[in-house]
Design a protein around this motif. Structure first.
Motif, PDB file in Angstrom:
ATOM      1  N   GLU A  95      -0.597  11.068  -4.747  1.00  0.00           N
ATOM      2  CA  GLU A  95       0.035  12.182  -4.040  1.00  0.00           C
ATOM      3  C   GLU A  95       0.480  13.249  -5.026  1.00  0.00           C
ATOM      4  OE1 GLU A  95       3.809  10.689  -2.307  1.00  0.00           O
ATOM      5  OE2 GLU A  95       3.428   8.962  -3.592  1.00  0.00           O
ATOM      6  N   LEU A 139       5.454   9.161  -1.068  1.00  0.00           N
ATOM      7  CA  LEU A 139       4.727   8.236  -0.188  1.00  0.00           C
ATOM      8  C   LEU A 139       4.831   6.814  -0.728  1.00  0.00           C
ATOM      9  CD1 LEU A 139       2.871   7.750   2.259  1.00  0.00           C
ATOM     10  CD2 LEU A 139       0.926   7.995   0.693  1.00  0.00           C
ATOM     11  N   SER A 185       1.536   3.802  -8.567  1.00  0.00           N
ATOM     12  CA  SER A 185       1.647   5.166  -8.066  1.00  0.00           C
ATOM     13  C   SER A 185       1.028   6.160  -9.031  1.00  0.00           C
ATOM     14  CB  SER A 185       3.134   5.506  -7.880  1.00  0.00           C
ATOM     15  OG  SER A 185       3.319   6.894  -7.717  1.00  0.00           O
ATOM     16  N   ASN A 210       3.414  15.077  -5.734  1.00  0.00           N
ATOM     17  CA  ASN A 210       4.833  15.395  -5.815  1.00  0.00           C
ATOM     18  C   ASN A 210       5.402  14.609  -6.979  1.00  0.00           C
ATOM     19  OD1 ASN A 210       5.807  12.712  -4.785  1.00  0.00           O
ATOM     20  ND2 ASN A 210       4.748  13.426  -2.938  1.00  0.00           N
ATOM     21  N   SER A 214      -4.417  15.638  -0.400  1.00  0.00           N
ATOM     22  CA  SER A 214      -4.953  14.917  -1.552  1.00  0.00           C
ATOM     23  C   SER A 214      -6.192  14.102  -1.189  1.00  0.00           C
ATOM     24  CB  SER A 214      -3.884  13.974  -2.138  1.00  0.00           C
ATOM     25  OG  SER A 214      -2.874  14.734  -2.762  1.00  0.00           O
ATOM     26  N   TRP A 215      -6.479  13.974   0.090  1.00  0.00           N
ATOM     27  CA  TRP A 215      -7.596  13.138   0.508  1.00  0.00           C
ATOM     28  C   TRP A 215      -8.900  13.542  -0.176  1.00  0.00           C
ATOM     29  CZ3 TRP A 215     -12.049  14.784   3.124  1.00  0.00           C
ATOM     30  CH2 TRP A 215     -12.963  13.747   3.414  1.00  0.00           C
ATOM     31  N   THR A 228      -3.643   7.517   0.094  1.00  0.00           N
ATOM     32  CA  THR A 228      -3.152   8.876  -0.098  1.00  0.00           C
ATOM     33  C   THR A 228      -2.804   9.469   1.259  1.00  0.00           C
ATOM     34  OG1 THR A 228      -3.606  10.967  -1.225  1.00  0.00           O
ATOM     35  CG2 THR A 228      -5.426   9.995   0.035  1.00  0.00           C
ATOM     36  N   TRP A 229      -2.430  10.710   1.247  1.00  0.00           N
ATOM     37  CA  TRP A 229      -2.119  11.395   2.505  1.00  0.00           C
ATOM     38  C   TRP A 229      -2.395  12.881   2.338  1.00  0.00           C
ATOM     39  CZ3 TRP A 229       2.169  14.852   3.317  1.00  0.00           C
ATOM     40  CH2 TRP A 229       3.023  15.000   2.203  1.00  0.00           C
ATOM     41  N   ALA A 245       1.565  10.008  -9.115  1.00  0.00           N
ATOM     42  CA  ALA A 245       2.258  11.120  -8.469  1.00  0.00           C
ATOM     43  C   ALA A 245       2.582  12.155  -9.531  1.00  0.00           C
ATOM     44  CB  ALA A 245       3.533  10.644  -7.794  1.00  0.00           C
ATOM     45  N   GLN A 270       2.963  18.465  -2.241  1.00  0.00           N
ATOM     46  CA  GLN A 270       3.191  17.534  -1.121  1.00  0.00           C
ATOM     47  C   GLN A 270       4.584  16.940  -1.248  1.00  0.00           C
ATOM     48  OE1 GLN A 270      -0.559  15.134  -1.848  1.00  0.00           O
ATOM     49  NE2 GLN A 270      -0.678  15.366   0.379  1.00  0.00           N
TER      50      GLN A 270
END
Lengths: 627, 183, 284
Positions: free
Chosen positions: A556, A563, A579, A558, A509-510, A505-506, A581, A318
């Motif tokens: 997320e 995000l 975070s 990445n 990854s949901w 999240t986005w 990530a 992502q």
């Protein structure tokens, strides 16, 4: 069989691996199709070597009685047809002592990296069993063995094989059926007794196909694109179907051309879409900016892969969020959306197209390989919320009547020239748009800064007015509650001075985040999930309200927390937000999210104050909290 | 339109209607070009030149009106642009004797502009006179004679304009700014 | 001559009220005249015409017409026009631009537009210089042209040969015109518009500001192209060997159906029903 494989009330993850065209992926496809026939839900991810054909590959499926949102934490059952190059997939096959490995002893012993998991091992002579059948294939024996182990009926497997192999010869299909039956234990022993539920309306499709369906639902009639992994399947799905809906697809010479073709077709009044991946998105950015500046609606679906540069073409990450949000030069407000699961690729793509059409702008849809190339059995996805179509001139023609412009001293001889104010100011920032063929409403669209008529102008007031219009029309639109998928569970409350947890999240990854939240709730933790579907324009107030007074973790896939940085820059996160990530390409697993929550917020069974949780933020460099 | 027209017939055999149609195309094309230059000089903030071309175009329109009145009873034939016979060089056409950009730019000497316009109109006169001499049909010949008269009258007016401009001509200032870079 | 009624629109009726920014003496004025003459002759309604361009002096042309237009990205006029024409085959789509826009930054699209053979009329106003960025060498600038400070020793590379390259790439109509003869040019433009495939009109259109030194003799240099309209493979060497780049006329014309663009496939009349059927495929 272990207890885990025989309990069909829980989702189960199985993998089939093989090399040299052994058909591991075909076997996986048959199993997924059979699961659909048995009324199960499921999804199938795939990994393959770099060879175009004959490489090693692995199909990983998770099948369950309720919707399957992610691939899970562990491979419960691995069926290995052979062991060649299996080390390439070790990271993608998380096995442990509760796992079961079915392997063909004729291919040699279980290799050390696999055996090290401590998984139970059981030899099955797939190849030898297959040899007993004319033209028999080991992978189909595995279909029978694995299918029975996870409770799929022989009838469903047989029907699924007929469907998947519909283009193969009669002999091949006959051999396949024989092998599946040979691999399937005798009915008395096995899952033939498991009722084959009459599947209610349940679909099997990939995220790429779902996104294509969303495009058709939105009325997309023109697609131009340049082939790129992992987006090509979306285009290949669309090409024949667009012919039925009256649309066109053009294979462009490159992405520069593809995006410009969209702008041209859209200028002609037709809803348009392209699909690409990171390298293509890079090439398209100038054209996306043109769509924004000229207020010509287009949709770009980025089926993201690992980056930067050529990156990881066949695997997910992502990591294109920064580019989607910030990649355009100048102040170029546009829409950025992300589907949250395979079915949501349809919803989000349709919504993106409808919003782009209404708001006369570019929409970037951030799908990824983990959604696009995953095939899933799902409930039919919902339609996107209704959005009014393009604002056309005939709605308020009187207001727009063409005027006569000054014509340098010869006005008495000249007929009236069209002076249509294509880019005029309006209350909602959306200017009525004419399309070619409409008399008296001609105009020249322009990527140069322009006045209300579209005439190039470097006048400061014109520039300010047009920039404000571009921003206002996006910010003023009412996006309803589809901007995010929010799940508060049944018990999202404060208790004993402990703040509840918000997992933000986005995109893809949901699923893992959602499963992590469900497990946390089982442990008594108050937790909500907020998965952003509309990333730009960000719904600041709604976000702030939803996050109020909670401990926030942004999740997320990445390396840099794109995000997390974005939300902080937009000032919607509490300052103590944290975070999680990490880079791709491995899919996010619920256990990772749980580990992160435990690390950051303390053992969930202990009700700790949020302040204590923050002081325990840990030193892992992947936890990108602010200074 | 499904086909392109063929070559026009012999000029000597033109009917009166064809003569008028050709002449109107000749005059209208000049007017259009003068209007183009008017708006071009306007865009380059050379109001004097713009105004001048506006006046030249107005003289052309008077000529066109006069020629239109010569129209015979029958409708004028439609001439495809490429069937137009009496082509003349453009007013500002590049020419070998002007090998420098300094000879053609937005601060043109006004008298030079009039001279160039006159050159074009003299060319037009020559074309008309040639056509007049070649015309076999008496009625066409008669109409061409009238058109030649109109063209001569136009040249007289342009001569007067040139004389007036020369009397007031100031040397154009040097362009102190280098070419602009708009994009 | 063809006796018909007076046309409803004259050439000047196709002009907008926006004043060209072109320099006095610019060749592009002649192209604008030729185009409006051709459109008036063909009696195309203004609203059914779309003129698409990229970036550069010549690419300013669409706004000077009272038609639909799109002044888009540098080099991308052809794909933008391709998208429009495929989506809206009812429109007359004309593409206008310069030598830098079309042969340098947009060179790849030029090749593939020739191959793809969509019904477009592509007019390139070639002045062998980048005018808008102040006089740099373009793909058609001779290798020994030393007047640009960017290439003080000259660009030093052979010129791009638009007509020959278009032919090699499969263009089915190739013409060359001269902006100093708008009447003659209008015939080429009209024929290009009528040609039911990709039609390329290469126009020698002098730049009086940056190339006065060696373009002032173009009027004397142009001559009718003698080896007209050969459609066979011989035309390729003919253009390569014989053409001096100044031959005016139709250089090549072939049956555009010899290779074809996207086919029109009959769509289901009921779009919603078509989508229902597509969704039904997704069930068992």
């Amino acid at each position: 069989m272990t207890a885990r494989t025989s309990d069909h009330s829980q989702p189960i993850t199985v993998a089939i691996s093989g090399s040299g065209g052994s058909g591991a992926l075909t076997a996986g496809s048959i199993l997924l199709a059979a699961a659909q026939r048995c009324g199960r839900y499921g999804l199938m991810m795939r990994a393959a070597g770099p060879q175009v054909r004959g490489g090693e590959s692995v199909a990983i499926l998770r099948i369950g009685p309720t919707p399957v949102t992610n691939i899970g934490d562990r491979v419960d059952l691995l069926a290995a047809l052979d062991w060649r190059n299996i080390e390439r997939f070790v990271d993608e096959l998380p096995l442990d002592s509760d796992s079961l490995i079915l392997f063909d002893p004729d291919s040699g012993p279980v290799p050390d990296p696999i055996a090290a998991s401590g998984a139970e091992q059981s030899g099955v002579r797939f190849a030898n069993e297959a040899k007993a059948q004319p033209e028999g294939r080991a992978n189909m024996v595995a279909v029978g063995v694995v299918g029975s182990a996870i409770g799929l009926s022989l009838t469903a497997l047989s029907d699924a094989a007929n469907e998947i192999l519909a283009n193969k010869s009669v002999e091949t299909v006959r051999a396949t059926q024989a092998c599946i039956t040979a691999g399937y234990p005798k009915p008395a022993l096995a899952a033939e007794t498991v009722p084959t539920r009459s599947a209610k309306r349940r679909w099997r499709l990939s995220g790429n196909a779902a996104a294509g369906l969303g495009a058709l639902r939105a009325g997309v009639d023109f697609v131009a694109a340049y082939p790129i992994t992992p987006a090509s399947e979306m285009l290949e799905w669309l090409a024949p179907r667009l012919e039925h809906t009256g649309g066109n697809l053009v294979q462009a010479e490159d992405e520069l051309a593809a995006v410009s073709m969209l702008v041209g077709a859209s200028f002609g009044g037709v809803p348009t879409l392209t699909a690409t991946s990171g390298p293509g998105l890079s090439l398209m950015t100038e054209g996306i900016g043109l769509a924004v500046a000229s207020e010509t609606p287009i949709v770009v679906v980025d089926v993201a892969r690992g980056g930067p540069s050529t990156g990881l073409p066949t695997k997910s990450e992502q990591a294109d969020l920064d580019q989607a949000l910030y990649g355009l030069h100048g102040d170029a407000p546009h829409l950025v959306l992300a589907p949250l699961d395979v079915g949501d690729c349809a919803f989000t793509t349709e919504w993106a197209s409808r919003l782009a059409e209404r708001l006369q702008t570019a929409a970037i849809v951030l799908s990824d390989q983990a959604l696009g190339q995953t095939r899933a059995v799902i409930d039919p996805p919902a339609a996107a919320p209704p959005v009014p179509g393009r604002k056309r001139v005939d709605q308020d023609r009187a207001e727009q009547s063409p005027g006569t412009a000054g014509t340098a001293g010869t006005a008495e001889e000249r007929p009236a020239k069209t002076a249509f104010a294509r880019y005029r100011q309006s209350a909602d920032g959306i200017s009525p748009m004419s399309i070619p063929g409409e008399a008296g409403l001609t105009y020249t669209a322009d990527g140069l800064a322009h006045d209300e008529r579209g005439t190039p102008s470097s006048n400061a007031a014109h520039h300010r007015a047009q920039l404000a219009k571009l921003a206002d029309k996006l910010n003023g639109h009412d996006y309803g509650d589809a901007w995010a998928r929010r799940d508060c569970g049944d018990d999202y409350t404060h208790r004993n001075g402990s703040r509840p947890i918000s997992l933000v999240t986005w995109g893809s990854s949901w699923g893992a985040v959602q499963e992590a939240a469900m497990r946390l709730r089982e442990q008594g933790v108050a937790v909500q999930t907020i998965a952003l579907r509309l990333l730009a324009p960000l719904q600041h107030e709604a976000m702030r309200r939803a996050l109020a007074d909670s401990g926030v973790l942004v999740v997320e896939i990445n390396a840099s927390g794109q995000l997390f940085r974005y939300l902080h820059a937009e000032r919607v996160l509490p300052s103590a937000a944290r975070s999680f990530a990490r880079p791709g390409p491995l899919p996010l697993r619920p256990a990772e999210v749980l580990d992160s929550v435990r690390q950051l917020f303390g053992p969930p069974e202990l009700e700790r104050t949020e302040a204590a949780a923050i002081s325990d933020a840990g030193s892992s460099r992947r936890l990108g909290g602010q200074a | 339109m499904s086909h392109m027209p063929t070559q026009p017939g012999a000029p000597s055999a033109m009917t009166p209607a064809e003569v008028v149609a050709q002449a109107l195309e000749l005059i209208q094309d000049s007017i259009s070009r003068y209007e183009q230059l008017q708006s071009c000089f306007n865009a380059h903030n050379n109001e004097t030149a713009a105004e001048l071309f506006g006046r030249i175009a107005a003289i052309g329109r008077a000529t066109a009106a006069a020629v239109a009145r010569l129209q015979p009873a029958e409708a004028l034939p439609r001439i495809a642009p490429w069937e137009f016979l009496w082509r003349c060089p453009d007013v500002l056409a590049p020419r070998p004797e002007q090998p420098s950009s300094e000879d053609c730019h937005h601060q043109f000497a006004i008298a030079e502009l009039v001279r160039l316009a006159l050159e074009r109109e003299h060319c037009a006169l020559t074309r008309l006179q040639d056509a007049h001499q070649q015309a076999h049909i008496a009625a066409s010949r008669a109409i061409l004679a009238r058109i030649v008269e109109q063209q001569q009258q136009q040249l007289t007016e342009l001569d007067a304009l040139l004389a007036a401009v020369r009397a007031n001509e100031a040397t154009p200032p040097d362009d102190l700014d280098p070419p602009n870079r708009p994009e | 001559m063809t006796a018909t009624t007076t046309p409803t629109l004259r050439a000047r009726d196709y002009l907008s009220d926006i004043k060209p920014i072109w320099c006095p003496g610019c060749g592009h004025f002649g192209v604008l005249s030729a185009l409006t003459k051709a459109l008036a002759y063909l009696e195309r309604p203004k609203e059914d015409i779309a003129v698409i361009s990229g970036i550069g002096c010549s690419s300013r042309l669409p706004a000077y017409l009272d038609c639909y237009g799109f002044h888009g990205l540098h080099g991308r006029a052809l794909p933008l026009a391709t998208g429009l024409k495929v989506a809206r085959p009812d429109l007359t789509v004309i593409v206008a631009g310069g030598d830098g826009d079309g042969f340098s930054i947009g060179g790849n699209h030029f090749l593939h537009a020739c191959r793809r053979n969509i019904d477009l009329c592509y007019i390139v106003m070639d002045n062998a210089v980048y005018g808008m960025t102040k006089g740099q060498a373009s793909p058609t600038t001779p290798p020994d042209w030393t007047r640009s400070p960017l290439t003080p020793n000259g660009p030093g590379i052979p010129v791009f040969r638009p007509a020959a390259i278009a032919l090699a790439a499969g263009a089915s109509f190739i013409a060359r015109g001269f902006s100093g003869d708008p009447h003659g040019l209008s015939e080429l433009v009209a024929r290009a518009i009528l040609h039911p495939g990709f039609a390329f009109v290469h126009v020698l259109s002098p730049c009086r500001t940056f190339r006065p030194d060696d373009q002032s003799d173009w009027k004397q240099g142009v001559h009718p192209f003698t080896d007209r309209a050969r459609s066979d493979a011989e035309a390729v060497p003919a253009l390569r060997v014989d053409d001096d780049g100044m031959g005016i006329g139709v250089l090549h014309e072939a049956d555009p159906t010899a290779h074809s663009g996207p086919k029109d496939t009959p769509a289901d009349t009921d779009r919603a029903a078509a989508i229902d059927r597509i969704e039904a495929e997704l069930e068992v």
